[in-house]
Write a protein that holds these residues in place. Structure first.
Motif, PDB file in Angstrom:
ATOM      1  N   HIS A 186     -51.919 -45.715  23.110  1.00 42.90           N
ATOM      2  CA  HIS A 186     -52.275 -45.432  24.502  1.00 42.90           C
ATOM      3  C   HIS A 186     -51.014 -45.055  25.290  1.00 42.90           C
ATOM      4  O   HIS A 186     -51.041 -44.161  26.134  1.00 42.90           O
ATOM      5  CB  HIS A 186     -52.948 -46.655  25.134  1.00 42.90           C
ATOM      6  CG  HIS A 186     -54.421 -46.702  24.947  1.00 42.90           C
ATOM      7  ND1 HIS A 186     -55.026 -46.836  23.711  1.00 42.90           N
ATOM      8  CD2 HIS A 186     -55.434 -46.645  25.850  1.00 42.90           C
ATOM      9  CE1 HIS A 186     -56.338 -46.863  23.863  1.00 42.90           C
ATOM     10  NE2 HIS A 186     -56.615 -46.738  25.148  1.00 42.90           N
ATOM     11  N   GLY A 187     -49.910 -45.737  24.982  1.00 41.64           N
ATOM     12  CA  GLY A 187     -48.648 -45.422  25.644  1.00 41.64           C
ATOM     13  C   GLY A 187     -48.155 -44.031  25.318  1.00 41.64           C
ATOM     14  O   GLY A 187     -47.657 -43.317  26.193  1.00 41.64           O
ATOM     15  N   LYS A 204     -48.425 -37.023  28.775  1.00 38.16           N
ATOM     16  CA  LYS A 204     -48.874 -36.390  30.017  1.00 38.16           C
ATOM     17  C   LYS A 204     -47.758 -36.338  31.054  1.00 38.16           C
ATOM     18  O   LYS A 204     -47.553 -35.322  31.727  1.00 38.16           O
ATOM     19  CB  LYS A 204     -50.067 -37.162  30.576  1.00 38.16           C
ATOM     20  CG  LYS A 204     -51.330 -37.059  29.747  1.00 38.16           C
ATOM     21  CD  LYS A 204     -52.444 -37.897  30.379  1.00 38.16           C
ATOM     22  CE  LYS A 204     -53.714 -37.848  29.561  1.00 38.16           C
ATOM     23  NZ  LYS A 204     -54.801 -38.658  30.170  1.00 38.16           N
ATOM     24  N   SER A 205     -47.033 -37.430  31.180  1.00 36.40           N
ATOM     25  CA  SER A 205     -45.979 -37.498  32.195  1.00 36.40           C
ATOM     26  C   SER A 205     -44.872 -36.496  31.919  1.00 36.40           C
ATOM     27  O   SER A 205     -44.445 -35.745  32.813  1.00 36.40           O
ATOM     28  CB  SER A 205     -45.412 -38.924  32.240  1.00 36.40           C
ATOM     29  OG  SER A 205     -44.455 -39.045  33.268  1.00 36.40           O
ATOM     30  N   ALA A 227     -41.624 -50.458  19.002  1.00 42.26           N
ATOM     31  CA  ALA A 227     -40.341 -49.749  18.907  1.00 42.26           C
ATOM     32  C   ALA A 227     -40.490 -48.418  18.188  1.00 42.26           C
ATOM     33  O   ALA A 227     -39.989 -47.385  18.662  1.00 42.26           O
ATOM     34  CB  ALA A 227     -39.322 -50.626  18.187  1.00 42.26           C
ATOM     35  N   ILE A 228     -41.181 -48.415  17.057  1.00 48.57           N
ATOM     36  CA  ILE A 228     -41.258 -47.202  16.232  1.00 48.57           C
ATOM     37  C   ILE A 228     -42.330 -46.244  16.739  1.00 48.57           C
ATOM     38  O   ILE A 228     -42.122 -45.030  16.783  1.00 48.57           O
ATOM     39  CB  ILE A 228     -41.501 -47.594  14.759  1.00 48.57           C
ATOM     40  CG1 ILE A 228     -40.272 -48.346  14.225  1.00 48.57           C
ATOM     41  CG2 ILE A 228     -41.798 -46.365  13.903  1.00 48.57           C
ATOM     42  CD1 ILE A 228     -40.484 -49.006  12.885  1.00 48.57           C
ATOM     43  N   ASN A 229     -43.485 -46.779  17.140  1.00 47.87           N
ATOM     44  CA  ASN A 229     -44.603 -45.920  17.529  1.00 47.87           C
ATOM     45  C   ASN A 229     -44.498 -45.398  18.954  1.00 47.87           C
ATOM     46  O   ASN A 229     -45.087 -44.360  19.263  1.00 47.87           O
ATOM     47  CB  ASN A 229     -45.925 -46.670  17.378  1.00 47.87           C
ATOM     48  CG  ASN A 229     -46.282 -46.995  15.941  1.00 47.87           C
ATOM     49  OD1 ASN A 229     -45.420 -47.100  15.093  1.00 47.87           O
ATOM     50  ND2 ASN A 229     -47.556 -47.165  15.666  1.00 47.87           N
ATOM     51  N   LEU A 230     -43.779 -46.105  19.814  1.00 47.93           N
ATOM     52  CA  LEU A 230     -43.729 -45.701  21.222  1.00 47.93           C
ATOM     53  C   LEU A 230     -42.307 -45.495  21.733  1.00 47.93           C
ATOM     54  O   LEU A 230     -41.976 -44.408  22.200  1.00 47.93           O
ATOM     55  CB  LEU A 230     -44.457 -46.736  22.090  1.00 47.93           C
ATOM     56  CG  LEU A 230     -44.437 -46.482  23.611  1.00 47.93           C
ATOM     57  CD1 LEU A 230     -45.045 -45.128  23.952  1.00 47.93           C
ATOM     58  CD2 LEU A 230     -45.162 -47.605  24.347  1.00 47.93           C
ATOM     59  N   THR A 231     -41.473 -46.511  21.629  1.00 45.76           N
ATOM     60  CA  THR A 231     -40.137 -46.399  22.225  1.00 45.76           C
ATOM     61  C   THR A 231     -39.312 -45.300  21.563  1.00 45.76           C
ATOM     62  O   THR A 231     -38.547 -44.595  22.241  1.00 45.76           O
ATOM     63  CB  THR A 231     -39.403 -47.749  22.155  1.00 45.76           C
ATOM     64  OG1 THR A 231     -40.205 -48.748  22.801  1.00 45.76           O
ATOM     65  CG2 THR A 231     -38.057 -47.679  22.844  1.00 45.76           C
ATOM     66  N   ALA A 232     -39.469 -45.111  20.257  1.00 50.22           N
ATOM     67  CA  ALA A 232     -38.742 -44.037  19.581  1.00 50.22           C
ATOM     68  C   ALA A 232     -39.124 -42.666  20.123  1.00 50.22           C
ATOM     69  O   ALA A 232     -38.290 -41.748  20.172  1.00 50.22           O
ATOM     70  CB  ALA A 232     -38.989 -44.095  18.074  1.00 50.22           C
TER      71      ALA A 232
END
Length: 255
Positions: free
Chosen positions: A155-156, A162-163, A107-112
């Motif tokens: 990695h996410g 990039k996207s 949640a914090i490292n990626l989704t945020a």
């Protein structure tokens, strides 16, 4: 003052890498919003020193992220520079990995990163100028044992960077990530006891044989080094750098 008139939002910026980046951006004239947890008196001191606005949003909560972006826009203006730096860590074998820790790290490292980006990028596109800088990690490129959630999240972040860079390529908005090796911060220091337990090692062994084992320079990256690269990415001379994953890891991922 290369960032005079620009607004910068830096998450996870009450200490460590994020604080160093906020200081670098403010030093070049940006109006800065900082975010993170910590001692209220220390956060007030940091805010005063930087002339910064503070928002204590919990980045695991999308509603609080939305409120933080509104707060920034209402008080300073919509962010021209977004630095997604907030991160948490937990070290454990996958079969013992607490489900709550997995959910929090993702949640914090990626989704945020998704939520702040989706909210900040429309105004950047409208102005035809923006900089999104995501703090990834050498773990966005390589893996280490007992860090499955963190490695998956980073990695996410690299793929997400990039996207979005491709989506914004014609809109004057660059999107990059910086992937440091081990930086001496509270996040790194706090994982030492867990690593000692997981690998049955002493503190010195964790420092030298785990944390710095993969970095040929045998030294920790400094927050100021990461901040200097982030600042460069905000310059006009960096406008052709987008979609990049920039390693700053003492040669860790060179092999």
């Amino acid at each position: 003052m290369i960032l005079e008139g620009k607004v910068a939002l830096v998450t996870g910026s009450t200490s460590g890498i994020g604080l160093a980046i906020a200081q670098a951006l403010a030093g070049e004239g940006a109006r800065v919003m900082i975010n993170g947890f910590g001692d209220p008196a220390e956060i007030a001191r940091i805010s005063d020193d930087l002339g910064a606005l503070y928002d204590g949003a919990d980045l695991s909560d999308p509603a609080q992220i939305e409120s933080m972006l509104r707060h920034c826009t209402d008080e300073l203006g919509a962010p021209d520079i977004l630095v997604n730096n907030a991160g948490v860590q937990h070290v454990s074998p996958v079969e013992d990995f607490p489900v709550g820790k997995w959910d929090a790290i993702l949640a914090i490292n990626l989704t945020a990163v998704f939520h702040t980006t989706r909210l900040a990028i429309p105004s950047m596109k409208a102005k035809q100028w923006g900089r999104i800088i995501n703090t990834a990690s050498a773990h966005s490129l390589v893996a280490s044992p007992n860090k499955s959630a963190y490695v998956a999240a980073k990695h996410g972040v690299a793929g997400f960077t990039k996207s979005v860079a491709l989506e914004a390529a014609k809109d004057g908005v660059t999107v990059n990530c910086i992937s440091p090796g081990y930086v001496w911060t509270t996040l790194v220091e706090n994982q030492i006891p867990d690593t000692m337990k997981a690998r049955n090692l002493t503190r010195e062994q964790v420092m030298n044989d785990v944390l710095l084992a993969a970095q040929p320079t045998k030294r920790f990256v400094t927050p100021e080094e990461v901040a200097a690269l982030a600042l460069f990415l905000c310059r006009e001379e960096a406008k052709s750098i987008t979609g990049a994953n920039l390693s700053m890891d003492g040669g860790w991922t060179a092999a």
